[in-house]
Design a protein around this motif. Structure first.
Motif, PDB file in Angstrom:
ATOM      1  N   LYS A  40      42.669  25.347  49.036  1.00 37.17           N
ATOM      2  CA  LYS A  40      41.409  24.906  49.651  1.00 37.17           C
ATOM      3  C   LYS A  40      40.215  25.735  49.183  1.00 37.17           C
ATOM      4  O   LYS A  40      39.077  25.276  49.259  1.00 37.17           O
ATOM      5  N   TYR A  41      40.465  26.960  48.737  1.00 34.65           N
ATOM      6  CA  TYR A  41      39.380  27.891  48.442  1.00 34.65           C
ATOM      7  C   TYR A  41      39.134  28.098  46.952  1.00 34.65           C
ATOM      8  O   TYR A  41      38.229  28.848  46.588  1.00 34.65           O
ATOM      9  N   VAL A  42      39.909  27.431  46.090  1.00 31.19           N
ATOM     10  CA  VAL A  42      39.679  27.560  44.648  1.00 31.19           C
ATOM     11  C   VAL A  42      38.243  27.125  44.355  1.00 31.19           C
ATOM     12  O   VAL A  42      37.800  26.066  44.797  1.00 31.19           O
ATOM     13  N   HIS A  52      31.711  34.500  52.646  1.00 34.87           N
ATOM     14  CA  HIS A  52      31.386  35.228  53.877  1.00 34.87           C
ATOM     15  C   HIS A  52      32.376  34.869  54.984  1.00 34.87           C
ATOM     16  O   HIS A  52      32.768  35.730  55.770  1.00 34.87           O
ATOM     17  N   SER A  53      32.779  33.601  55.048  1.00 33.47           N
ATOM     18  CA  SER A  53      33.756  33.168  56.047  1.00 33.47           C
ATOM     19  C   SER A  53      35.108  33.860  55.832  1.00 33.47           C
ATOM     20  O   SER A  53      35.774  34.242  56.797  1.00 33.47           O
ATOM     21  N   ILE A  54      35.519  34.031  54.574  1.00 36.24           N
ATOM     22  CA  ILE A  54      36.773  34.738  54.269  1.00 36.24           C
ATOM     23  C   ILE A  54      36.686  36.174  54.794  1.00 36.24           C
ATOM     24  O   ILE A  54      37.589  36.646  55.498  1.00 36.24           O
ATOM     25  N   THR A  79      41.669  41.121  50.487  1.00 36.41           N
ATOM     26  CA  THR A  79      41.082  40.502  51.681  1.00 36.41           C
ATOM     27  C   THR A  79      41.413  39.017  51.692  1.00 36.41           C
ATOM     28  O   THR A  79      41.752  38.453  52.735  1.00 36.41           O
ATOM     29  N   PHE A  80      41.362  38.373  50.514  1.00 34.57           N
ATOM     30  CA  PHE A  80      41.685  36.951  50.407  1.00 34.57           C
ATOM     31  C   PHE A  80      43.150  36.692  50.745  1.00 34.57           C
ATOM     32  O   PHE A  80      43.471  35.779  51.514  1.00 34.57           O
ATOM     33  N   ILE A  86      46.247  35.282  57.750  1.00 32.74           N
ATOM     34  CA  ILE A  86      45.624  35.063  59.063  1.00 32.74           C
ATOM     35  C   ILE A  86      45.524  33.567  59.348  1.00 32.74           C
ATOM     36  O   ILE A  86      45.891  33.100  60.420  1.00 32.74           O
ATOM     37  N   LYS A  87      45.029  32.804  58.373  1.00 32.72           N
ATOM     38  CA  LYS A  87      44.823  31.363  58.560  1.00 32.72           C
ATOM     39  C   LYS A  87      46.123  30.614  58.797  1.00 32.72           C
ATOM     40  O   LYS A  87      46.138  29.590  59.478  1.00 32.72           O
TER      41      LYS A  87
END
Length: 195
Positions: A40-42, A52-54, A79-80, A86-87
């Motif tokens: 989803k984040y690629v 910033h949301s990550i 962090t990613f 977490i997600k």
């Protein structure tokens, strides 16, 4: 399904990591769920609202690993990876961290670390890199991390945060000299975690 949950506790001064077992909690995150979340984040670029949301999601869980709150200007590959956990509810499987070498120590404590950069990984494995050494065995300081999306023949495809200041796919040959090692989370339905 595994019924062991590990809860991370950190000591800010000593940088030690201890884990307490809590029985009878069922791990339900699959490798495919982690990969679908990563996909989803690629394309997310550092400094964007999505980036910033990550960072904000990572920082929303207290206490901070090592007592450190990640900023929008920090390196954010780990962090990613922690954000994905977490997600998907998988922090019990891989822990949380923003520093790769410290995360490797967490993987070791969890019993999911594979100290071999030459193996053929599985989709969902966490891949780590040490850029200061370009041959195997590579046991140098871990300084980059991502998740294995697929392995076709001798080619590993990864999804990595903070790769060229974005989330993107990269490819490496199996046994690439920069690969530090792998973590193989005990995803739901995955059976044994480490060779």
């Amino acid at each position: 399904q595994s019924k062991v949950f590990y809860k991370e506790k950190t000591s800010d001064l000593l940088h030690n990591i201890n884990f307490e077992k809590e029985e009878n909690l069922i791990m339900t995150t699959t490798a495919e769920q982690m990969l679908n979340e990563a996909r989803k984040y690629v394309g997310v670029v550092q400094g964007s609202d999505e980036h910033h949301s990550i960072v904000n999601t990572y920082n929303s869980i207290k206490p901070f690993p090592q007592g450190y709150q990640v900023t929008y200007y920090d390196d954010w590959c780990d962090t990613f990876v922690s954000f994905l956990a977490i997600k998907t509810g998988a922090t019990d499987l891989i822990g949380r961290e923003c520093g790769v070498e410290r995360h490797i120590q967490i993987f070791k404590k969890l019993g999911i670390w594979i100290e071999d950069g030459t193996i053929i990984p599985k989709p969902g494995d966490i891949i780590t890199f040490a850029w200061s050494k370009n041959f195997q065995p590579n046991n140098a300081w871990g300084d980059h991390i991502g998740i294995v999306e697929s392995v076709i023949g001798n080619i590993i495809t990864t999804i990595e945060g903070n790769s060229g200041s974005s989330v993107r796919r990269n490819t490496y040959s199996v046994g690439n000299g920069y690969i530090r090692g792998f973590a193989r989370p005990s995803y739901s339905g995955s059976g044994s975690s480490v060779y």
